[in-house]
Design a protein around this motif. Structure first.
Motif, short mmCIF file in Angstrom:
data_model
loop_
_atom_site.label_atom_id
_atom_site.label_comp_id
_atom_site.label_asym_id
_atom_site.label_seq_id
_atom_site.Cartn_x
_atom_site.Cartn_y
_atom_site.Cartn_z
N MET A 161 0.86 -1.30 -0.14
CA MET A 161 0.14 0.06 0.20
C MET A 161 0.81 1.41 -0.06
N GLN A 162 0.32 2.04 -0.59
CA GLN A 162 0.81 3.56 -0.32
C GLN A 162 -0.27 4.49 -0.48
N PHE A 163 -0.36 5.34 0.48
CA PHE A 163 -1.38 6.66 0.67
C PHE A 163 -0.93 7.78 1.35
N ARG A 164 -1.67 8.80 0.96
CA ARG A 164 -1.19 10.07 1.44
C ARG A 164 -2.82 10.75 2.02
N VAL A 165 -2.58 11.29 3.12
CA VAL A 165 -3.84 12.23 3.64
C VAL A 165 -3.40 13.26 4.72
N GLU A 166 -4.29 14.25 4.28
CA GLU A 166 -4.05 15.63 5.08
C GLU A 166 -4.81 15.78 6.20
N ILE A 167 -4.39 15.97 7.29
CA ILE A 167 -5.18 15.90 8.61
C ILE A 167 -4.96 17.40 9.28
N PRO A 168 -5.97 18.09 9.42
CA PRO A 168 -6.13 19.39 10.12
C PRO A 168 -5.94 19.07 11.45
N ARG A 169 -5.08 19.83 12.16
CA ARG A 169 -4.80 19.54 13.73
C ARG A 169 -3.96 20.96 14.25
N ASP A 170 -4.52 21.37 15.42
CA ASP A 170 -3.58 22.55 16.10
C ASP A 170 -3.33 23.72 15.06
N GLY A 171 -4.12 23.99 14.11
CA GLY A 171 -4.01 24.91 13.24
C GLY A 171 -2.94 24.75 12.02
N PHE A 172 -2.35 23.58 11.90
CA PHE A 172 -1.63 22.96 10.87
C PHE A 172 -2.22 22.03 10.12
N ILE A 173 -1.76 21.96 8.77
CA ILE A 173 -1.81 20.79 7.95
C ILE A 173 -0.82 19.73 8.13
N HIS A 174 -1.36 18.58 8.25
CA HIS A 174 -0.28 17.54 8.52
C HIS A 174 -0.67 16.64 7.13
N ALA A 175 0.33 16.44 6.32
CA ALA A 175 0.47 15.64 5.22
C ALA A 175 1.07 14.47 5.78
N VAL A 176 0.59 13.34 5.84
CA VAL A 176 1.14 12.16 6.33
C VAL A 176 0.96 11.13 5.09
N GLN A 177 2.22 10.47 4.90
CA GLN A 177 2.25 9.61 3.71
C GLN A 177 2.60 8.18 4.34
#
Length: 250
Positions: A161-177
């Motif tokens: 598998m390979q995926f990327r998701v953007e999570i909003p938290r603490d006023g930031f955008i966390h791009a997790v791959q």
């Protein structure tokens, strides 16, 4: 979020850590920053051109993937510095020396940039940590992660598998791959394969944020983005995975 975060891992999976500034500049930063950094800070090696420097500037500016690409690189103390026309990044030489070494280097670069008016606005800053877990220690499947993944009524466990998701938290955008099978080659020549987690935490600033104004409380901002990135990373792991990494707490 975990109640407390480790200060160190006995079995460290970290392979890279990068802090990036993206800004608007009255003149191409790559044309003047090398001389400024040589004059202000000690320990710089000679700057080298990266391949994308051969691409004409109008072409780079018109391509969203190249507009913020670095065109020069050098070494400075325990770090690599990459510079483009409107971007500067600082990354760690392997092995990572810890936040107590990385943060002062970030601030030294930030304070140097703030002294020059040709750097007009700060558009965004970000911090990225890339971890690869050796498959001999951590399984290359979703059981190592704090997640449930399914598609087409099929639960993903052992599949590639390979995926990327953007999570909003603490006023930031966390791009997790997440990549289930990634290869790494360390500077000492060691190669290994394992599960990759890449957390890129981004702070997008309001349009027109003056660079020097952004620097007034920048040390607090840097600490905040680091803590938030660290929290997201550890929240990606199961308790069992974390214990295998031998966490140490203050």
């Amino acid at each position: 979020m975990a109640d407390r975060l480790p200060i160190k891992l006995g079995k460290e999976p970290l392979v890279d850590a990068i802090f990036e500034f993206r800004f608007s500049s009255a003149i191409p930063a790559a044309a003047v920053l090398p001389g400024i950094l040589y004059g202000r800070l000690s320990g710089f090696s000679q700057f080298q051109e990266l391949p994308q420097a051969q691409i004409p500037k109008p072409v780079r500016e018109s391509d969203p993937f190249l507009a913020n690409a670095p065109i020069l690189t050098t070494e400075w103390r325990n770090f690599h510095i990459n510079i483009g026309d409107s971007v500067l990044s600082i990354s760690n030489k392997y092995p990572y020396q810890g936040w107590s070494s990385f943060k002062p280097a970030i601030m030294e670069i930030a304070n140097t940039l703030a002294d020059y008016d040709f750097i007009q606005t700060l558009n965004r800053f970000s911090i990225k940590y890339i971890d690869i877990f050796d498959k001999s220690l951590i399984p290359q499947n979703t059981t190592a992660l704090n997640m449930n993944l399914a598609i087409a009524n099929h639960s993903i466990v052992n599949e590639t598998m390979q995926f990327r998701v953007e999570i909003p938290r603490d006023g930031f955008i966390h791009a997790v791959q997440v990549i289930s099978s990634a290869n790494a080659t360390l500077p000492n020549g060691k190669t290994f394969n394992g599960l990759l987690i890449d957390v890129d935490t981004i702070a997008n600033l309001p349009p027109g944020t003056h660079f020097r104004k952004a620097m007034e409380n920048f040390e607090t901002s840097v600490e905040s983005i680091h803590t938030s990135n660290k929290s997201v990373f550890f929240d990606c792991l199961t308790e069992q995975t974390l214990e295998l990494l031998e966490p140490k707490y203050a």
